[in-house]
Design a protein around this motif. Structure first.
Motif, PDB file in Angstrom:
ATOM      1  N   ILE A 129      -0.060   0.635 -15.241  1.00  0.00           N
ATOM      2  CA  ILE A 129      -1.812   0.885 -14.830  1.00  0.00           C
ATOM      3  C   ILE A 129      -2.230  -0.274 -14.691  1.00  0.00           C
ATOM      4  O   ILE A 129      -2.524  -1.185 -13.601  1.00  0.00           O
ATOM      5  CB  ILE A 129      -2.330   1.805 -15.639  1.00  0.00           C
TER       6      ILE A 129
ATOM      7  N   GLU B   2      -0.952  -3.374 -14.353  1.00  0.00           N
ATOM      8  CA  GLU B   2      -0.007  -4.466 -13.733  1.00  0.00           C
ATOM      9  C   GLU B   2      -0.430  -3.608 -12.533  1.00  0.00           C
ATOM     10  O   GLU B   2      -0.559  -4.852 -11.153  1.00  0.00           O
ATOM     11  CB  GLU B   2       0.932  -3.916 -13.619  1.00  0.00           C
ATOM     12  N   THR B   3      -0.800  -2.193 -12.259  1.00  0.00           N
ATOM     13  CA  THR B   3      -1.318  -2.234 -10.436  1.00  0.00           C
ATOM     14  C   THR B   3      -3.129  -2.817  -9.933  1.00  0.00           C
ATOM     15  O   THR B   3      -2.163  -2.850  -8.696  1.00  0.00           O
ATOM     16  CB  THR B   3      -0.982  -0.658 -10.491  1.00  0.00           C
ATOM     17  N   LEU B   4      -3.973  -2.658 -11.479  1.00  0.00           N
ATOM     18  CA  LEU B   4      -4.667  -2.813 -11.208  1.00  0.00           C
ATOM     19  C   LEU B   4      -5.103  -4.691 -10.833  1.00  0.00           C
ATOM     20  O   LEU B   4      -5.878  -4.640 -10.324  1.00  0.00           O
ATOM     21  CB  LEU B   4      -6.212  -2.736 -11.847  1.00  0.00           C
TER      22      LEU B   4
ATOM     23  N   LEU C 135      -3.066  -5.923  -8.135  1.00  0.00           N
ATOM     24  CA  LEU C 135      -3.418  -5.583  -7.083  1.00  0.00           C
ATOM     25  C   LEU C 135      -5.183  -4.104  -5.901  1.00  0.00           C
ATOM     26  O   LEU C 135      -4.754  -4.166  -4.907  1.00  0.00           O
ATOM     27  CB  LEU C 135      -2.122  -4.950  -6.466  1.00  0.00           C
ATOM     28  N   SER C 136      -6.165  -4.309  -6.435  1.00  0.00           N
ATOM     29  CA  SER C 136      -6.791  -3.856  -6.735  1.00  0.00           C
ATOM     30  C   SER C 136      -7.918  -4.240  -5.022  1.00  0.00           C
ATOM     31  O   SER C 136      -7.657  -3.811  -4.307  1.00  0.00           O
ATOM     32  CB  SER C 136      -7.924  -3.996  -7.904  1.00  0.00           C
TER      33      SER C 136
ATOM     34  N   LYS D  43      -5.873  -5.832  -2.626  1.00  0.00           N
ATOM     35  CA  LYS D  43      -5.476  -5.257  -1.810  1.00  0.00           C
ATOM     36  C   LYS D  43      -5.101  -3.420  -1.705  1.00  0.00           C
ATOM     37  O   LYS D  43      -5.001  -3.128  -0.807  1.00  0.00           O
ATOM     38  CB  LYS D  43      -3.440  -5.404  -1.936  1.00  0.00           C
ATOM     39  N   ILE D  44      -5.282  -3.294  -2.430  1.00  0.00           N
ATOM     40  CA  ILE D  44      -5.672  -1.308  -2.290  1.00  0.00           C
ATOM     41  C   ILE D  44      -6.731  -1.170  -1.510  1.00  0.00           C
ATOM     42  O   ILE D  44      -7.077  -0.340  -0.676  1.00  0.00           O
ATOM     43  CB  ILE D  44      -5.331  -0.600  -3.495  1.00  0.00           C
ATOM     44  N   LYS D  45      -8.165  -1.870  -1.826  1.00  0.00           N
ATOM     45  CA  LYS D  45      -9.288  -1.716  -1.565  1.00  0.00           C
ATOM     46  C   LYS D  45      -8.513  -2.404   0.733  1.00  0.00           C
ATOM     47  O   LYS D  45      -9.712  -1.999   1.332  1.00  0.00           O
ATOM     48  CB  LYS D  45      -9.124  -2.925  -1.691  1.00  0.00           C
TER      49      LYS D  45
ATOM     50  N   TYR E 155      -6.119  -2.117   2.372  1.00  0.00           N
ATOM     51  CA  TYR E 155      -5.305  -0.656   2.871  1.00  0.00           C
ATOM     52  C   TYR E 155      -6.150   0.346   2.785  1.00  0.00           C
ATOM     53  O   TYR E 155      -6.246   0.754   4.103  1.00  0.00           O
ATOM     54  CB  TYR E 155      -4.274  -0.620   2.197  1.00  0.00           C
ATOM     55  N   GLU E 156      -7.373   0.418   2.309  1.00  0.00           N
ATOM     56  CA  GLU E 156      -8.716   1.976   2.044  1.00  0.00           C
ATOM     57  C   GLU E 156      -8.971   1.369   2.958  1.00  0.00           C
ATOM     58  O   GLU E 156      -9.553   1.901   4.134  1.00  0.00           O
ATOM     59  CB  GLU E 156      -8.581   2.001   0.775  1.00  0.00           C
TER      60      GLU E 156
ATOM     61  N   LYS F  95      -7.790   1.933   6.379  1.00  0.00           N
ATOM     62  CA  LYS F  95      -7.654   3.501   6.603  1.00  0.00           C
ATOM     63  C   LYS F  95      -8.347   4.001   6.911  1.00  0.00           C
ATOM     64  O   LYS F  95      -8.767   5.608   7.953  1.00  0.00           O
ATOM     65  CB  LYS F  95      -6.358   4.204   5.369  1.00  0.00           C
TER      66      LYS F  95
ATOM     67  N   ILE G  90       1.715  -0.191  -0.361  1.00  0.00           N
ATOM     68  CA  ILE G  90       0.931  -1.189   0.206  1.00  0.00           C
ATOM     69  C   ILE G  90       2.033  -2.753  -0.471  1.00  0.00           C
ATOM     70  O   ILE G  90       1.225  -3.748   0.069  1.00  0.00           O
ATOM     71  CB  ILE G  90       0.328  -0.693  -1.149  1.00  0.00           C
TER      72      ILE G  90
ATOM     73  N   TYR H 154       7.888  -5.316  -4.835  1.00  0.00           N
ATOM     74  CA  TYR H 154       8.007  -6.279  -5.586  1.00  0.00           C
ATOM     75  C   TYR H 154       9.019  -6.148  -6.263  1.00  0.00           C
ATOM     76  O   TYR H 154       9.824  -5.850  -4.724  1.00  0.00           O
ATOM     77  CB  TYR H 154       7.752  -5.070  -7.292  1.00  0.00           C
TER      78      TYR H 154
ATOM     79  N   TRP I 200     -10.370   6.064  -9.571  1.00  0.00           N
ATOM     80  CA  TRP I 200     -10.459   5.297  -8.453  1.00  0.00           C
ATOM     81  C   TRP I 200     -10.877   5.573  -7.062  1.00  0.00           C
ATOM     82  O   TRP I 200     -12.181   5.727  -6.454  1.00  0.00           O
ATOM     83  CB  TRP I 200      -9.087   4.938  -7.409  1.00  0.00           C
TER      84      TRP I 200
ATOM     85  N   HIS J 293      -2.280   7.187 -13.901  1.00  0.00           N
ATOM     86  CA  HIS J 293      -2.323   6.100 -12.766  1.00  0.00           C
ATOM     87  C   HIS J 293      -2.751   6.426 -11.839  1.00  0.00           C
ATOM     88  O   HIS J 293      -3.181   5.790 -11.233  1.00  0.00           O
ATOM     89  CB  HIS J 293      -0.187   5.693 -12.602  1.00  0.00           C
TER      90      HIS J 293
END
Lengths: 211, 466
Positions: A184, A186-188, A190-191, A193-195, A197-198, A201, B15, B18, B52, B151
């Protein structure tokens, strides 16, 4: 998550294919709302001769003396060896929690079901896939008394007194276990980048956000 | 490059790559139930993380809810704790949830599509392996464990390695009383329970196009029993008219826009699959499982395996285990097997079309004397309401069936609906594992039609003969 450390232990072998997660941890224990305490009911239906429920004192239940993990030569085993397609069926992560709570740190098979395999890496359990030749090599030596195996993740090696076998594991999975990585966090990283993308969308497929 | 449907869904939600072969995939819809979510919410709390996207979540209690006597709430204190935990987690976070008292409550995989919460082109996850159901709507849907639930709650994403593309191409057409459940069991009996491991399966062929949406859901639902976490059917007019006018589906102009997008959700002509398997159904009839794995299935007029048969040499011990657990013998005719209980329900077969098929078969007939209990558990409150409007409940009750409230029920026996030791059940559910429906219980997986016919006769019969 704890970092994966080298295992040195006897290995317990169950000669059975398609061991499903219902067998690993039956449904009545899934009513628990914690991640702990599933070890005593690992393989519950095979292990006890009478039914059990969440909250029972399992030490009072009649045990099945023929259950493989009650074989004294498997006492203290941290490595489990089982047939093809281990962990098939339900997605319940409780299966991994039960195996680990019992004391297993690695499971060796010729194949694993996808969801179970994923769940292992979230908890520090190492699933090792061997080809049938190496699998037979291992299983044929399990029956010998006092057969201690060493599982080394860094070298991707299972070794015992007279031989060793190499196993494959992808780089990412290896890192996750070796470093005890929290996916988690690790993924955060990239927050943004996720935003981004959203935001795209929202314009392209706004109906996705229909909740 | 020509793309398969799976490639398109993957690319659209991709997205980040890696350098280790993994990708970060965006999740559009997250379905939640009481059994696999409490530890995820707890993990989130401990790490002081927020959810989120609250709008991506739909929650419903289904796995251990009672299907009788709901007035006054859940009596089993342990089940109650779990359902209360779901209520609390949803309330604290302001999440969409259909309570036990809500007519929209039901099995998560029935409710999602019924409400239009699941739409074509979405990525859908749930802490339940039968999430594959939603692939019937051309959604990329798969089950995840509790850590992955956490997650997704925290990041709206999952780390994934792309699956292989597998095409199961159906040759021939569906015949009378050969249902999509039979088709699923036939496929699993051919490719095995690990046949689809590591793959996303797309079902093609004109027989698939001719299946109703509910029948496609049954087929995609059972995909996990073939080892693949995802089963897909491409969008066609049926898909689009199914999602039209559902409570949560887009309306008017938005619907027309969405429709344009959805129509692209088909594999390109000439797209490459890593594996293609042709399954000929032209001579197939109703299927029944005789053993303790969904792959142990035969045609209703078939026999249990002959241990002397060459093809079973390597599987001999598995077969002996299964014979012993099921209390059956090699070479036994499956239609001679007598039953104790009948279960019609589960995320596989509890929708209105399933119930109509059952009603047609049992109308003006009584269940056999040796059947101790025969229960019908609709997939949702709305399915139940519809069935009652059509008078199906009266047909069932008159025949001797019990008509229950919605939930997962005897598919996994987390509530009071289960098999006692050595009881034998014809079940429309999805797993015949040892102990699945109750310790030492014996499960035979069949279609609703075959279960209905078995209820009337007290043993398996070929539904085409009655």
């Amino acid at each position: 998550m704890k970092k994966f450390e080298e295992i040195k232990s006897v290995a317990a072998y169950i000669d059975r294919k398609n061991i499903d997660t219902d067998a690993i941890i039956p449904k009545q224990y899934l009513k628990s709302v914690t991640r702990e305490g599933f070890g005593e009911t690992l393989f519950d239906d095979w292990r006890y001769l009478e039914p059990g429920n969440l909250g029972d004192n399992h030490s009072l239940r009649k045990k099945n003396p023929d259950f493989f993990l009650y074989n004294p030569k498997y006492s203290g085993a941290k490595i489990l060896i089982a047939g093809d397609n281990f962990g098939c069926g339900s997605s319940r992560e409780h299966a991994v929690w039960a195996l680990m709570d019992f004391g297993f740190n690695a499971v060796i098979s010729t194949s694993f079901a996808d969801i179970f395999y994923n769940n292992c890496f979230k908890n520090g359990l190492l699933p090792i896939v061997l080809n049938s030749e190496n699998f037979e090599k291992i299983t044929s030596s399990v029956s010998r008394e006092n057969n201690i195996f060493t599982v080394n993740l860094n070298d991707q090696l299972i070794s015992c007194v007279d031989f060793e076998v190499q196993f494959e594991i992808d780089k990412r999975r290896k890192e996750v276990l070796a470093e005890g990585i929290d996916d988690i966090s690790e993924t955060l990283k990239l927050s943004n980048k996720i935003k981004e993308y959203e935001n795209k969308k929202f314009v392209k497929t706004p109906w996705i956000f229909n909740g | 490059m020509k793309k398969t449907l799976y490639d398109k869904l993957w690319d659209e939600h991709h997205i980040h790559s890696y350098d280790n072969g993994y990708s970060l995939i965006y999740i559009d819809k997250h379905l939640i139930h009481e059994v696999t979510s409490p530890q995820a919410f707890e993990g989130l709390r401990q790490a002081e993380r927020d959810i989120w996207s609250k709008k991506s979540i739909m929650a419903v209690p289904d796995h251990n809810v009672p299907t009788t006597l709901r007035e006054g709430g859940i009596k089993d204190p342990i089940s109650k704790i779990q359902v209360d935990a779901l209520n609390k987690n949803c309330k604290n976070n302001d999440l969409l949830k259909f309570d036990l008292e809500d007519i929209r409550q039901g099995i998560v995989h029935v409710v999602g599509p019924e409400q239009g919460i699941i739409l074509p082109g979405m990525t859908v996850v749930c802490g339940d392996s039968h999430t594959s159901t939603h692939g019937a709507l051309a959604a990329l849907a798969f089950g995840i464990g509790t850590s992955e639930v956490e997650h997704v709650l925290a990041t709206q994403c999952l780390l994934q390695k792309k699956s292989l593309n597998m095409n199961i191409n159906i040759i021939g057409e569906m015949s009378e009383h050969f249902y999509s459940k039979d088709l699923a069991l036939l496929i699993i009996s051919k490719i095995g329970t690990a046949g689809g491991t590591g793959c996303a399966i797309e079902y093609t062929g004109s027989a698939i196009r001719n299946l109703s949406m509910e029948a496609r859901m049954t087929l995609c639902n059972m995909t996990i029993e073939a080892g693949a976490t995802t089963g897909l059917v491409a969008v066609d007019e049926k898909t689009i008219s199914y999602v039209d006018k559902k409570p949560y589906s887009p309306k008017e102009e938005d619907f027309l826009e969405a429709k344009k997008y959805w129509k692209e959700l088909v594999s390109d002509e000439g797209a490459i699959y890593n594996k293609t398997i042709d399954v000929d159904i032209s001579k197939s009839g109703p299927m029944i499982t005789w053993g303790t794995s969904p792959e142990m299935a035969v045609n209703i007029d078939g026999k249990l395996p002959d241990l002397e048969d060459e093809m079973y040499v390597s599987k001999k011990q598995d077969l002996l285990n299964a014979f012993s657990y099921m209390g059956l013998k090699e070479k036994q005719n499956v239609n001679s097997i007598e039953l104790d209980k009948i279960f019609i329900g589960s995320c596989t077969n509890s929708r209105i079309e399933d119930l109509r098929v059952v009603a047609d078969i049992v109308k003006n007939k009584k269940i056999a004397n040796n059947i101790k209990s025969a229960i019908i558990v609709p997939g949702s409150g709305l399915v139940k309401e519809k069935a009652e409007k059509e008078g199906l409940d009266k047909v069932f009750l008159k025949s001797g069936f019990e008509w229950r409230s919605p939930g997962c029920s005897m598919c996994l026996g987390m509530n009071d609906d289960k098999l006692n030791e050595y009881e034998r059940c014809a079940s429309t559910s999805n797993r015949n594992f040892e102990g699945r429906q109750g310790r030492l219980g014996r499960t035979h997986l069949v279609s609703p039609a075959t279960a209905a016919a078995a209820a009337i006769h007290g043993h398996f019969v070929d539904v085409r003969d009655i």
